[in-house]
Design an enzyme around this catalytic site. Structure first.
Site, short mmCIF file in Angstrom:
data_model
loop_
_atom_site.label_atom_id
_atom_site.label_comp_id
_atom_site.label_asym_id
_atom_site.label_seq_id
_atom_site.Cartn_x
_atom_site.Cartn_y
_atom_site.Cartn_z
N GLU A 130 -6.51 -10.74 -0.32
CA GLU A 130 -7.44 -10.09 0.61
C GLU A 130 -8.86 -9.99 0.05
O GLU A 130 -9.53 -8.98 0.19
CB GLU A 130 -6.90 -8.71 1.01
CG GLU A 130 -5.45 -8.78 1.48
CD GLU A 130 -4.92 -7.48 2.07
OE1 GLU A 130 -5.74 -6.67 2.55
OE2 GLU A 130 -3.70 -7.30 2.06
N GLU B 91 0.80 -1.22 0.00
CA GLU B 91 0.00 0.00 0.00
C GLU B 91 0.84 1.28 0.00
O GLU B 91 0.68 2.16 0.84
CB GLU B 91 -0.97 -0.02 1.20
CG GLU B 91 -1.92 -1.21 1.14
CD GLU B 91 -2.82 -1.33 2.35
OE1 GLU B 91 -2.76 -0.44 3.23
OE2 GLU B 91 -3.58 -2.31 2.44
#
Length: 370
Positions: A262, A157
């Protein structure tokens, strides 16, 4: 007439799915692990209780249904490296042992991330000191599990929604070079493990372009990067199937593997149309935002099953490009989406319900391989 027809179709579909789920015999003969073994790994994220195997039924289900595991939290720096000269490997050792015991593909998550960052590392303001801290952190952990962990999220991220680099502690001190440095140190330590960049909202055009640039920049330096992890924190209505497919192709065209990471599908209203997994977002709960506190209606069970089926059809179409598809948890009970972005809601984003029974969504995915 149209309403009656659509209702009939939904009812018929649900009856067919419900028969299989209530009987539950056929659905359990072959799990996802075996059904998808020639396509890609199907994985799940393990929480602390999963790793400690506090529930034998849950442990057995994970071993049967999944061929890959990811550590949900325990490998993040605040837990593994809480102080400069202190590493805590007890839980990560048990995590790796669980994967080895069940003959699974073991994924490490994550080496460098701005969130859940060890406080001592967050406080560093000098570029040389930060580089030394990063190098020591990466090399110590990768070396510890060399030959045992099959792939790593090296950086997690790092992008803003417009595709620019996030102003993280690493970027502030070192600049954009920290990305290539992280991959270089990981590759030097274990050249045989796969190295991934992992992020959410990678189906969005601006962020997708940023991720493509990030990978190309690392490749241009001759540094090993093996894949892109597309976090699948998606919604019942978005992103579109076309956006998912376009994104898989864009990343695969870089010559790297694509992992769907995820994965969960929220069925609840989305406040302010927020997307992704920026964990700083949080809002007050209310009845409008928590419409299914007791159970998911049959109509939504059907919609969720179709959504998962449509998504997996794209995955199977491009299975030659996809290495892993990993769900962010095993059952609805433990899903982080019960608290994100609104605390205390009841969400139903995964394949198994709160009693570990397979849902219609599970059957819809399994049916694609029969």
């Amino acid at each position: 007439m149209k309403i009656l027809k659509s209702t009939l179709i939904a009812t018929t579909l649900l009856m067919g799915i419900s028969c299989k789920t209530s009987n539950n015999h056929k659905a359990q003969e072959t799990g996802l692990r075996d059904a998808y073994k020639n396509s890609f790994h199907v994985g799940t994220a393990l929480n602390r209780d999963d790793i400690l195997q506090t529930d034998s039924l849950r442990s057995a289900l994970i071993g049967k249904e999944f061929s890959s595991i990811t550590a949900e939290n325990i490998m993040k720096s605040m837990f593994m490296h809480p102080e400069k000269d202190v590493y805590q490997f007890d839980m990560s050792d048990k995590y790796v042992e669980f994967g080895e015991k069940n003959n699974m593909f073991i994924h490490g998550h994550t080496l460098i991330w701005h969130s859940q960052l060890a406080p001592w590392m967050r406080s560093i303001s000098d570029s040389t000191e930060m580089a030394q801290a990063m190098e020591s952190h990466i090399k110590t952990i990768v070396e510890k599990y060399k030959g045992r962990i099959n792939s790593w999220d090296v950086v997690n991220e790092a992008l803003n929604e417009d595709g620019t680099l996030r102003n993280s502690a690493f970027y502030k001190t070192i600049g954009s070079e920290y990305l290539a440095m992280a991959f270089k140190w990981a590759a030097e330590t274990d050249p045989n493990t796969d190295l991934y960049y992992n992020d959410y909202n990678l189906t969005n055009k601006a962020k997708r372009a940023g991720a493509v640039k990030l990978v190309k920049d690392i490749q241009s330096k001759g540094i090993k990067i093996d894949g892109v992890g597309m976090q699948g924190h998606w919604h019942i209505d978005s992103p579109s199937i076309e956006e998912i497919e376009e994104s898989i192709l864009d990343y695969a065209n870089l010559g790297v593997k694509v992992a769907i990471t995820e994965l969960d599908v929220s069925v609840l209203p989305n406040p302010w149309n927020l997307v992704g997994a920026e964990i700083s977002q949080n809002f007050e709960n209310n009845k409008k935002l928590n419409p299914y506190p007791e159970a998911l209606p049959d109509s939504m069970q059907v919609k969720l099953a179709k959504r998962y089926s449509d998504i997996f059809k794209v995955f199977l179409k491009h299975q030659d490009k996809i290495s892993r598809v990993t769900f962010w948890g095993t059952s609805d009970k433990e899903s982080w989406l019960n608290d994100f972005p609104v605390r205390g809601r009841t969400n139903y984003p995964l394949l198994f319900d709160r009693e570990l029974k397979p849902k219609a969504a599970y059957d819809s995915i399994l049916a694609l391989k029969k």
